[in-house]
Design an enzyme around this catalytic site. Structure first.
Site, PDB file in Angstrom:
ATOM      1  N   LYS A 128       0.826  -1.206   0.000  1.00 39.21           N
ATOM      2  CA  LYS A 128       0.000   0.000   0.000  1.00 39.21           C
ATOM      3  C   LYS A 128       0.861   1.257   0.000  1.00 39.21           C
ATOM      4  O   LYS A 128       0.564   2.232  -0.708  1.00 39.21           O
ATOM      5  CB  LYS A 128      -0.946  -0.023   1.204  1.00 39.21           C
ATOM      6  CG  LYS A 128      -2.001  -1.123   1.115  1.00 39.21           C
ATOM      7  CD  LYS A 128      -2.715  -1.369   2.430  1.00 39.21           C
ATOM      8  CE  LYS A 128      -3.678  -2.543   2.315  1.00 39.21           C
ATOM      9  NZ  LYS A 128      -4.337  -2.896   3.591  1.00 39.21           N
ATOM     10  N   GLN A 133      -4.263  -1.700   9.901  1.00 32.21           N
ATOM     11  CA  GLN A 133      -4.136  -3.019   9.301  1.00 32.21           C
ATOM     12  C   GLN A 133      -4.657  -4.104  10.244  1.00 32.21           C
ATOM     13  O   GLN A 133      -4.270  -4.167  11.408  1.00 32.21           O
ATOM     14  CB  GLN A 133      -2.669  -3.292   8.945  1.00 32.21           C
ATOM     15  CG  GLN A 133      -2.442  -4.601   8.206  1.00 32.21           C
ATOM     16  CD  GLN A 133      -3.131  -4.636   6.848  1.00 32.21           C
ATOM     17  OE1 GLN A 133      -3.096  -3.664   6.099  1.00 32.21           O
ATOM     18  NE2 GLN A 133      -3.747  -5.757   6.525  1.00 32.21           N
ATOM     19  N   ASP A 136     -10.838   2.644   4.253  1.00 34.82           N
ATOM     20  CA  ASP A 136     -11.081   1.202   4.163  1.00 34.82           C
ATOM     21  C   ASP A 136     -12.572   0.879   4.113  1.00 34.82           C
ATOM     22  O   ASP A 136     -12.962  -0.242   3.808  1.00 34.82           O
ATOM     23  CB  ASP A 136     -10.454   0.472   5.366  1.00 34.82           C
ATOM     24  CG  ASP A 136      -9.183  -0.291   4.992  1.00 34.82           C
ATOM     25  OD1 ASP A 136      -9.023  -0.617   3.802  1.00 34.82           O
ATOM     26  OD2 ASP A 136      -8.368  -0.571   5.885  1.00 34.82           O
TER      27      ASP A 136
END
Length: 292
Positions: free
Chosen positions: A52, A96, A119
């Site tokens: 990412k 994460q 997200d």
């Protein structure tokens, strides 16, 4: 059978994002800034976050990685999230997953500002997505929609079967595929580990989306001729023939299923790359304040 090439599509999308970022820079605007919080040193999480951060660099975005050890307290992690929330230079924030067992992931996700939740995990974004309002959509489902759109795959009136009901992929995917839009307008069946006659249901699918996290679970006898098969799975399976000692497998037994399909995603090189592109697209939207 046509391969849904995530590598090709992701390269195209990154070029588009890079052009947008370059234009923002040329006009003296604010460069999009993605922040990732990583807890611990688990190999898979390290790999995902590194990918990412690298993608941000490729498209000209700013990125910041905040690291914590496994023993970080929930209060310390929430404080870091709040700091990012309060920093106007930071547009998007991802934490994460998975997190250590002593930290409640729902509490962490709910602490992220919906406007920075690129997200798409915050309950407000999930609710807005379900109502068809502007929202940050979970990156993997959004990537799948983008793939269907760019390959011009017909969805209206089709039967879509989603295998797996996770809040990250399966549940939002089922909602998105039935919406009155394109891609969408499907009749959707959401299946899971307690579903009876699963193979029979899968065989009725025009579009089969496998997101259950069980390597090669979907076999040829579960897929009808001409189906579109989207494989979300990505698991390491021991393989002595590989230098690494393992092979990457999806939820679909690709070699035997592929010949029956009209379209199918490979693993790797399919949905995973589209997920990262969706994250970049959401970060660009966040910098432009397009959703909130």
């Amino acid at each position: 059978m046509i391969l849904l090439d995530g590598k090709l599509l992701s390269a195209q999308i990154k070029q588009e994002i890079a052009a947008d970022v370059a234009q923002i820079k040329a006009e003296g605007g604010k460069i999009p800034h993605l922040v990732a919080i990583l807890v611990g040193t688990a190999g898979r999480s390290e790999t995902y976050v590194a990918s990412k951060m690298k993608s941000c660099e490729e498209v000209g975005m700013h990125s910041t990685l905040i690291r914590f050890d496994d023993d970080v307290t929930e209060a310390e992690l929430l404080a870091a999230v709040t700091d990012v929330n309060n920093n106007p230079d930071m547009d998007g924030l991802i934490v994460q997953l998975p997190l250590p067992k002593h930290i409640n992931p729902d509490k962490v996700m709910e602490t992220i500002l919906p406007a920075k939740d690129v997200d798409g995990f915050h309950p407000i974004n999930i609710g807005r997505m379900a109502k068809g309002l502007p929202a940050y959509v979970s990156a993997t489902p959004q990537g799948i929609l983008e793939m269907l759109k760019r390959y011009d795959i017909s969805t209206s009136g089709k039967h879509c079967v989603v295998v797996g009901r996770s809040q990250i992929v399966g549940l939002p995917m089922s909602i998105l595929m039935q919406r009155n839009d394109y891609p969408g307008n499907c009749t959707v069946t959401l299946t899971h580990s307690k579903t009876q006659n699963l193979a029979e249901i899968c065989r009725s699918a025009d579009i089969l989306i496998a997101a259950l996290g069980r390597p090669e679970f979907i076999t040829a006898d579960m897929v009808k001729e001409g189906a579109v098969v989207i494989d979300v799975g990505l698991e390491r399976v021991p393989d002595a023939t590989k230098k690494s000692g393992f092979a990457l497998k999806g939820d679909v037994k690709f070699d035997e299923v592929a010949p029956k399909t009209s379209y199918i995603t490979p693993v790797p090189g399919g949905v995973g790359l589209m997920t990262i592109c969706s994250l970049m697209q959401n970060t660009l939207k966040a910098a432009r304040r397009e959703v909130y």
